[in-house]
Design a protein around this motif. Structure first.
Motif, short mmCIF file in Angstrom:
data_model
loop_
_atom_site.label_atom_id
_atom_site.label_comp_id
_atom_site.label_asym_id
_atom_site.label_seq_id
_atom_site.Cartn_x
_atom_site.Cartn_y
_atom_site.Cartn_z
N ASN A 79 16.98 -0.54 4.88
CA ASN A 79 18.04 -0.51 5.83
C ASN A 79 17.95 -1.63 6.64
N ALA A 80 16.79 -1.85 7.20
CA ALA A 80 16.66 -2.87 8.46
C ALA A 80 16.92 -4.56 7.61
N ILE A 81 16.32 -4.41 6.32
CA ILE A 81 16.65 -5.81 5.68
C ILE A 81 17.88 -6.12 5.41
N LYS A 120 0.78 -1.24 0.01
CA LYS A 120 0.08 0.08 0.05
C LYS A 120 0.77 1.20 -0.18
N GLU A 121 1.95 1.22 0.85
CA GLU A 121 2.80 2.18 0.78
C GLU A 121 4.32 1.90 0.35
N PRO A 122 5.18 2.38 -0.19
CA PRO A 122 6.49 1.99 -0.60
C PRO A 122 7.13 1.69 0.75
N LEU A 123 8.33 0.66 0.87
CA LEU A 123 9.19 0.61 1.89
C LEU A 123 9.86 1.66 1.97
N SER A 124 9.86 2.00 3.31
CA SER A 124 10.91 3.24 3.55
C SER A 124 12.32 3.07 3.53
#
Length: 639
Positions: free
Chosen positions: A198-200, A189-193
């Motif tokens: 960074n967490a990935i 629904k919203e792009p990854l921030s």
């Protein structure tokens, strides 16, 4: 054009892998990241793609031809090898699926990356998928060989779909096929921030980790989850540098705050992991910087790849790993303790090495931080103790921070050519835009080397910094009647930062140029004022022992000379008694310019310069204040 890690594909990659690498790099959006053969917790998928509006995709690449295929089913493929033998392998689609589920299992342990409620509870909050790319099979081959009976059409790409030179290629079709490889039934629904990505990266690639605030795993509805905050990783350019420096001798030239030391430490960790029998030496000039690098290396080595292996009650499950095969020394301590010689003996020792008469330790890899501080014969000595087979010498430098005026030719000093083996880091990540501009404006105004800030290709020139977009307050300038009042104002500002901005005291640094003058005991006044204000402090540069034993996170304000602050950084930096610069007894004004520039660029967020007397540098600060007042008056008139 997508970001690729590494930036260029290795020469030994197959023709099909090189083709797919170029296609993904060219045709995927600019904010997509494409990893080629990353090592992820013991597995090495061919490609991993992360996109803000996409999620995460794992691709396996197969260079099979029609003649390769012998007997296929959903579970196993019987293929003919190049030698004509028959081999049985796991179905390529199963390989891709197993790899993506391994990745997903790692990421699902982070509470911030999963959905904690609703229909897809405990699933990742972003889609993931997998597929296989057949680089030498065309669409007609799939039909003729009946491949679609053992592999789903939506989970594979053929040569027509990845080769821009083929008539059937289309950028739109490529993206559509990639989107169809996602096995979860929802779209973002919203792009990854930026924080999500960074967490990935933090979880999948431990080598990019710098720091994170994390609490012990806690049960969440029968699931044990990690909660990470304030994650800091190397940026993608730094990651590329650390991973793709290549072997043998390398030179990294970077501006202050560009992450040179982080890349060096990460490189040391990777070499240690890949070559556990290697002897690795890290050298620098300053004692305090050596101590800081030692702490960074220890932190990197002790942080487990799987955070669930960490003992949050105090230390790791196993005994702490102190250093494995990595030794960190400041140059003179290395001479004294490891080589058992004095600096004055270096020419004699070099002559003995040349005649093969010296018995000295050798190293498989040597890394030098702040290389601009090293004398020519120091470099000759260091490089002569490097294993001739590996020639793994990494030099890291910033000529704008050269306060010792070393003259050198690296080819002459080390016997190694760095032509075509150097990288430049021009982006400052440490400081805010305001601090970068303030420090560089001062340097350009006062440095005699300012005319050399032109062509970055030539050895010896100064690299102009480019700032990140991180913003903060403009550096503060404090004028006082005398040094006693100056320190009282500084102590008051420290308390305010601590109370209002929640800056820990251990993230504050006081820098001074001289310990005492004929007029006053500078260091005594600094310490006394902080003590009277109830502020805890630690004098790093009191003596050699305090330099070696200081710990940053001890809840105390640090006090140091500017010389010894090289390589360190703090959220808030206070340069006091600035009127002592340029120091009258220092004949080389250029050194004083570099020193103050170094001091300014230690500050990550807050910088304050204070003075109570007059000098050439404080006159510059007066001019800055006057300009700020004119700008304020101009704003008032407009209103």
């Amino acid at each position: 054009m997508a970001i690729t890690v590494p930036e260029t594909i290795r020469s030994s990659a197959t023709a099909g892998e090189r083709l797919l690498f170029r296609t993904l790099k060219t045709y995927l959006p600019d904010d997509y990241i494409v990893y080629f053969e990353p090592e992820i917790h013991g597995r090495r998928p061919d490609f991993v793609i992360i996109g803000p509006d996409l999620g995460l995709l794992v691709l396996e690449v197969k260079d099979y031809t029609k003649n390769t295929l012998f007997q296929l089913n959903h579970e196993e493929w019987h293929i003919l090898t190049t030698s004509g033998d028959q081999a049985v392998i796991k179905s390529p689609i199963k390989q891709a699926r197993d790899n993506v589920f391994k990745v997903v299992d790692v990421l699902k342990k982070d509470k911030n990356l999963i959905q904690t409620e609703g229909k897809y509870q405990f699933n990742l909050k972003f889609p993931y998928g997998y597929g296989v790319v057949f680089t030498r099979l065309y669409a007609k081959d799939f039909v003729q060989e009946g491949l679609y009976t053992v592999i789903e059409p939506e989970l594979c790409l053929n040569r027509d779909e990845i080769d821009p030179d083929k008539e059937g290629f289309s950028e739109e079709v490529l993206m559509e096929k990639i989107l169809n490889m996602f096995i979860v039934p929802f779209r973002l629904k919203e792009p990854l921030s930026f924080e999500d990505i960074n967490a990935i990266r933090y979880h999948l690639f431990p080598e990019v980790r710098i720091s994170a605030e994390f609490k012990p795993p806690v049960p969440y509805q029968d699931q044990l989850l990690l909660s990470l905050h304030d994650i800091k990783t190397m940026d993608l350019h730094q990651e590329n540098l650390a991973k793709q420096l290549g072997d043998k001798n390398r030179l990294i030239r970077g501006v202050a705050g560009s992450g040179k030391t982080i890349i060096l430490a990460s490189r040391a960790k990777m070499l240690s992991k890949q070559n556990p029998d290697w002897k690795i030496l890290i050298l620098c000039y300053n004692i305090s910087l050596a101590n800081s690098i030692q702490q960074m290396i220890n932190h990197m080595l002790n942080e487990p790849e799987d955070l669930f292996d960490f003992n949050f009650a105090g230390g790791n499950v196993d005994q702490p790993v102190m250093n494995r095969n990595i030794k960190v020394r400041n140059f003179h301590a290395w001479l004294k303790h490891d080589l058992k010689i004095r600096e004055s003996q270096i020419p004699v020792v070099l002559e003995k090495i040349k005649k093969k008469e010296a018995i000295l330790p050798t190293y498989d890899a040597i890394m030098i931080d702040e290389g601009q501080d090293f004398e020519a014969n120091w470099l000759s000595l260091v490089s002569s103790l490097l294993d001739e087979k590996t020639q793994s010498l990494l030099l890291v430098e910033d000529r704008a921070q050269d306060i010792y005026k070393r003259k050198r030719s690296y080819l002459q000093d080390t016997g190694l050519s760095f032509q075509g083996r150097s990288k430049i880091l021009s982006i400052n990540y440490r400081n805010t835009q305001q601090i970068v501009k303030f420090a560089w404006d001062f340097y350009r105004k006062h440095s005699m080397l300012k005319n050399k800030v032109v062509n970055r290709d030539l050895e010896g020139e100064i690299i102009a910094p480019q700032s990140t977009k991180r913003k903060g307050p403009v550096p503060g300038i404090i004028r006082a009647k005398n040094f006693f009042d100056e320190m009282k104002l500084v102590a008051r500002l420290m308390k305010k930062l601590h109370e209002d901005r929640k800056v820990p005291y251990h993230e504050m640094l006081v820098l001074y140029r001289v310990k005492r003058t004929s007029k006053m005991p500078i260091i005594d006044i600094i310490q006394r004022t902080l003590k009277e204000a109830g502020l805890p402090s630690y004098w790093i540069t009191e003596n050699e022992k305090t330099k070696r034993s200081f710990e940053k996170e001890d809840c105390r304000i640090k006090i140091s000379t500017i010389d010894s602050s090289k390589g360190l950084d703090f959220r808030a930096v206070f340069i006091v008694n600035t009127d002592s610069m340029p120091f009258p007894l220092e004949e080389d004004k250029e050194r004083e310019v570099s020193l103050l520039y170094i001091g300014m660029t230690r500050a990550k967020e807050f910088l304050c310069l204070s003075y109570s007397g007059q000098s050439e540098f404080t006159q510059y600060l007066e001019d800055v204040l006057a300009e700020r007042n004119r700008e304020k008056d101009g704003v008032k008139k407009v209103r």
